[in-house]
Motif scaffolding. Sequence first.
Motif, mmCIF file in Angstrom:
data_model
loop_
_atom_site.group_PDB
_atom_site.id
_atom_site.type_symbol
_atom_site.label_atom_id
_atom_site.label_comp_id
_atom_site.label_asym_id
_atom_site.label_seq_id
_atom_site.Cartn_x
_atom_site.Cartn_y
_atom_site.Cartn_z
ATOM 1 N N ASP A 52 35.131 42.369 37.534
ATOM 2 C CA ASP A 52 35.788 41.913 36.558
ATOM 3 C C ASP A 52 35.528 41.000 35.480
ATOM 4 O OD1 ASP A 52 38.494 41.239 35.306
ATOM 5 O OD2 ASP A 52 39.558 40.861 37.267
ATOM 6 N N HIS A 53 35.333 41.692 34.394
ATOM 7 C CA HIS A 53 34.787 40.650 33.393
ATOM 8 C C HIS A 53 35.761 39.618 32.744
ATOM 9 C CE1 HIS A 53 31.197 43.304 33.670
ATOM 10 N NE2 HIS A 53 32.003 44.340 33.207
ATOM 11 N N THR A 54 36.938 39.587 33.094
ATOM 12 C CA THR A 54 37.959 38.772 32.446
ATOM 13 C C THR A 54 37.689 37.316 33.247
ATOM 14 O OG1 THR A 54 39.523 39.237 34.311
ATOM 15 C CG2 THR A 54 39.523 40.527 31.956
ATOM 16 N N LEU A 55 36.993 37.438 34.559
ATOM 17 C CA LEU A 55 36.554 36.162 35.374
ATOM 18 C C LEU A 55 35.454 35.493 34.736
ATOM 19 C CD1 LEU A 55 37.425 37.731 38.936
ATOM 20 C CD2 LEU A 55 38.933 36.292 37.492
ATOM 21 N N PRO A 56 35.368 34.133 34.892
ATOM 22 C CA PRO A 56 34.113 33.494 34.682
ATOM 23 C C PRO A 56 32.907 34.092 35.548
ATOM 24 C CG PRO A 56 35.755 31.980 35.197
ATOM 25 C CD PRO A 56 36.682 33.231 35.551
#
Length: 273
Positions: free
Chosen positions: A70-74
């Motif tokens: 999930d590239h929205t997470l750090p």
Amino acid sequence: MFNVRGVGWNWPRGLVLPKPTFETESRTTFVLLSTARLALFVFGFDACIQMMRILGPDTFGSLNGGSLFDHTLPPLLELARAVLMSFLTIWMGYFMVQWSYHVLSVVCIILLQQQPSQWPPLFDSPWLSTSLTEFWGRRWHQMMRELLVTLGMQPFSYLFGRLGGVFGAFLFSGLFHDIELRAFGRGGNSVAVIGFWVMNSVGVVLERVWQKTTGRRVGGVWGWVWTFGWLGLWGVWVVDAWAMSGRFGTLSLPGEFEPSVVLVRFVRRCVGS
């Protein structure tokens, strides 16, 4: 038909059977114990699925599939989530194989009047492994052992020596798992799936190089860290391949039974009342 390990036959080579926790020759006692374990493994299997779907409903709860990442997470949180899902998948596979095995054992003991000794444990506490050699060679299930020795290890050992045989066995295991994924009919990622098994052969070879160089076997606490670190590192990519194909969206118990969800709802009602 089901005795793929060759229990009681003279053809399995190097097969080590785990000792049962409770050894009994009573069919009734064995069936009762197996039924209790079956219930526990069914619950564990469903609990893993539900946890994974909570962490990634669009990835694990849908036939459309999706990436483990999930590239929205750090970045660190994204990696931690992917590794957690990877280990949940290992546990899910463990529980799934276990409950299937116990169903077969109960059916064969009751209907075919087989003996409990014909159904020794399938796993030998794989979480206690302190090396990849121990994990794959003894503690994980050995159902495909003879097949991999015959088709992979022997020919590759003849051509490339002992270490080549290790590579051949893992390579064929990767091929079988890749075929299983593609049989689902939604494609796959051969590089990731076969690569996971090939890299495990690399890990086993590295352990042998370490032993030959230092005179000591991989083991102990650091051996445990090495084993599950290596499995987690390369497992992420094969789990991602399964997730992308939508493979997890089809996983469920017969009749869509969800015992862990039933238990949570029951506890909530009790607490609420």
